[in-house]
Design an enzyme around this catalytic site. Structure first.
Site, PDB file in Angstrom:
ATOM      1  N   PHE A  92      36.844  52.835  39.475  1.00  0.00           N
ATOM      2  CA  PHE A  92      37.417  51.601  38.919  1.00  0.00           C
ATOM      3  C   PHE A  92      36.509  50.441  39.299  1.00  0.00           C
ATOM      4  O   PHE A  92      36.167  50.272  40.464  1.00  0.00           O
ATOM      5  CB  PHE A  92      38.833  51.346  39.455  1.00  0.00           C
ATOM      6  CG  PHE A  92      39.477  50.135  38.829  1.00  0.00           C
ATOM      7  CD1 PHE A  92      40.194  50.255  37.644  1.00  0.00           C
ATOM      8  CD2 PHE A  92      39.333  48.872  39.394  1.00  0.00           C
ATOM      9  CE1 PHE A  92      40.757  49.139  37.039  1.00  0.00           C
ATOM     10  CE2 PHE A  92      39.888  47.748  38.791  1.00  0.00           C
ATOM     11  CZ  PHE A  92      40.608  47.890  37.616  1.00  0.00           C
ATOM     12  N   ASP A 150      30.188  49.844  44.901  1.00  0.00           N
ATOM     13  CA  ASP A 150      31.282  48.897  44.692  1.00  0.00           C
ATOM     14  C   ASP A 150      32.190  48.967  45.919  1.00  0.00           C
ATOM     15  O   ASP A 150      32.974  49.894  46.078  1.00  0.00           O
ATOM     16  CB  ASP A 150      32.036  49.283  43.415  1.00  0.00           C
ATOM     17  CG  ASP A 150      33.240  48.390  43.155  1.00  0.00           C
ATOM     18  OD1 ASP A 150      33.677  47.686  44.083  1.00  0.00           O
ATOM     19  OD2 ASP A 150      33.755  48.418  42.019  1.00  0.00           O
ATOM     20  N   LYS A 181      37.830  40.771  46.800  1.00  0.00           N
ATOM     21  CA  LYS A 181      39.112  41.008  47.482  1.00  0.00           C
ATOM     22  C   LYS A 181      39.226  40.304  48.836  1.00  0.00           C
ATOM     23  O   LYS A 181      39.467  39.119  48.886  1.00  0.00           O
ATOM     24  CB  LYS A 181      39.371  42.504  47.586  1.00  0.00           C
ATOM     25  CG  LYS A 181      39.722  43.112  46.201  1.00  0.00           C
ATOM     26  CD  LYS A 181      40.500  44.375  46.332  1.00  0.00           C
ATOM     27  CE  LYS A 181      40.815  45.036  44.998  1.00  0.00           C
ATOM     28  NZ  LYS A 181      42.099  44.692  44.463  1.00  0.00           N
TER      29      LYS A 181
HETATM   30  N1  PLP Z   1      36.171  47.250  41.981  1.00  0.00           N
HETATM   31  C1  PLP Z   1      37.101  47.894  42.693  1.00  0.00           C
HETATM   32  C2  PLP Z   1      36.708  49.083  43.520  1.00  0.00           C
HETATM   33  C3  PLP Z   1      38.436  47.468  42.676  1.00  0.00           C
HETATM   34  O1  PLP Z   1      39.350  48.135  43.374  1.00  0.00           O
HETATM   35  C4  PLP Z   1      38.766  46.346  41.885  1.00  0.00           C
HETATM   36  C5  PLP Z   1      40.149  45.878  41.797  1.00  0.00           C
HETATM   37  O2  PLP Z   1      41.087  46.572  42.107  1.00  0.00           O
HETATM   38  C6  PLP Z   1      37.763  45.708  41.154  1.00  0.00           C
HETATM   39  C7  PLP Z   1      36.478  46.188  41.222  1.00  0.00           C
HETATM   40  C8  PLP Z   1      38.056  44.524  40.286  1.00  0.00           C
HETATM   41  O3  PLP Z   1      38.277  43.409  41.100  1.00  0.00           O
HETATM   42  P1  PLP Z   1      38.943  42.090  40.485  1.00  0.00           P
HETATM   43  O4  PLP Z   1      40.362  42.442  40.156  1.00  0.00           O
HETATM   44  O5  PLP Z   1      38.832  41.084  41.591  1.00  0.00           O
HETATM   45  O6  PLP Z   1      38.166  41.727  39.281  1.00  0.00           O
END
Ligand code: PLP
Length: 392
Positions: free
Chosen positions: A128, A215, A244
């Site tokens: 994700f 990520d 986050k």
């Molecule tokens: N990358 C990962 C691993 C995530 O868990 C999330 C959100 O849950 C995101 C990217 C996207 O982050 P945002 O909601 O701040 O755009």
């Protein structure tokens, strides 16, 4: 609920008014224990005095200028993040999706420089990366993508935790520029890869001249017991993304790169109006200072081991529980059947949890929880699972 909000979230009919550490109070004065941290955001809990004071001071002085001028707090934060990660340079933005967009753009730019006209990024099934068009394309979930076609070109997908598949794709194509993945899957169900997997990905990237993009939006900033989850393994990525818990709730994201990758983006190639503004960077600096002073990653490691151990004791004999897994305070309890209803049932018992990948109870408590709060999480979740089994 009002009609004037777009219907993007199935919200619970509860609103929180204030918080203190791992506690939240709703508008009726009812207290809840937070085992979700706003989905891995409030690592230092709610209303942390150091963050509150930093925000108060900064808000009274200067909230925003522009990236057209130097921003001392941004420079200090970039130094802090490169120091913690061993990477070289940072681009600041406002969210996880934006940090990943920056990483994807960086990879493409890098590919073009190498003479690859249509560069392709390898992403993972079950990964994700966000909800913008490029990041939802990188996301390995049809549910996230459905209805938003045409998707963005330039991605191929391989199974997570499968070095053979990655190796085969890397050997077969000459248009690849990068491999992008989470060091452990968050939304995908708290999936911890096998020991040696990340090192294996690094090795494949090195062999084929690909950038390794990690990520760490969900796993970063102490959540798994190290500053960044990949630091449990013996490798360094070329690019890492954060968001986050970097600002403990103040929106800020970061794309951090090293070596050649750190110098790919140039003036005019990328930007963000708000990215790295004085308020957000001041919050993140307070987060890092506090986490350092109080060894919050170490605390997350200890409490995570304790929580996982207690859950194993409590739930080992349950035929409804397939696995208890995770790292630090990123814990998943996989059941044998879908269990989304547990979120509401936990809320009724005064506990905030989440369910992801349909059948995985996801716990992401603030990293500052104490043992009594950890025990309360174990007791409530274990009761819920037992009741869920009884109701089956
Ligand atoms: N990358 C990962 C691993 C995530 O868990 C999330 C959100 O849950 C995101 C990217 C996207 O982050 P945002 O909601 O701040 O755009």
């Amino acid at each position: 609920m009002v009609d004037s909000l777009m219907n993007t979230y199935a919200r619970f009919p509860v609103a929180f008014e204030r918080g203190d550490g791992a506690w939240l109070w709703d508008t009726d004065g009812r207290r809840y224990l937070d085992a979700l941290s706003g989905i891995a955001v409030c690592g230092l809990g709610h209303a942390h005095p150091a963050v509150t004071e930093a925000l108060r001071n900064q808000a009274g002085m200067l909230v925003h200028t522009s990236n057209l001028y130097r921003i001392p707090a941004q420079e200090e934060l970039a130094d802090a993040l490169t120091g913690l990660s061993g990477l070289d340079k940072v681009f600041f933005c406002n969210s996880g999706a934006e940090a990943n967009e920056a990483a994807i753009k960086l990879c493409r730019f890098h590919g073009h420089r190498k003479g690859i006209d249509l560069p392709v990024v390898v992403a993972m099934e079950g990964g994700f990366h966000g909800r913008t068009l490029a990041t939802l394309t990188a996301t390995g979930s049809r549910k996230v993508q459905a209805g938003f076609e045409p998707l963005v070109q330039g991605f191929v997908r391989v199974p997570y935790n499968d070095l053979d598949s990655l190796s085969t794709v890397a050997a077969a194509r000459n248009d690849l520029v990068a491999v992008m993945l989470e060091p452990l899957l968050g939304e995908g169900g708290i999936v911890v890869p096998d020991p040696g997997y990340l090192e294996g990905v690094r090795e494949i990237c090195d062999r084929h001249g690909l950038l390794l993009v990690l990520d760490e939006v969900q796993t970063g900033m102490g959540r798994t017991g190290k500053w960044f989850a990949h630091q449990h393994s013996a490798l360094v990525p070329d690019v890492m993304t954060l968001a986050k818990s970097l600002g403990n709730g103040v929106p800020i994201g970061a794309c951090i790169a090293r070596g050649d990758a750190a110098d790919v983006l140039v003036p005019g190639s990328h930007g963000s109006t708000f990215g790295g503004n004085p308020l957000a960077c001041t919050a993140a600096l307070a987060v890092i200072r506090t986490m350092r002073e109080e060894d919050i990653p170490g605390r997350a490691a200890r409490l995570g081991d304790y929580l996982q151990g207690r859950f194993c004791e409590q739930l080992a004999s349950s035929e409804l529980v397939r696995a208890v897994r995770g790292r630090g305070l990123m814990i998943g309890i996989e059941l044998t059947r879908p269990c989304g209803d547990l979120v509401r049932q936990a809320l009724d018992k005064g506990l905030l949890i989440n369910v992801t990948a349909e059948r995985v109870i996801r716990l992401l408590p603030p990293l500052i929880i104490d043992q009594a709060q950890a025990d309360q999480i174990v007791a409530t979740v274990s009761d819920l699972v037992r009741e869920f089994r009884a109701a089956a």
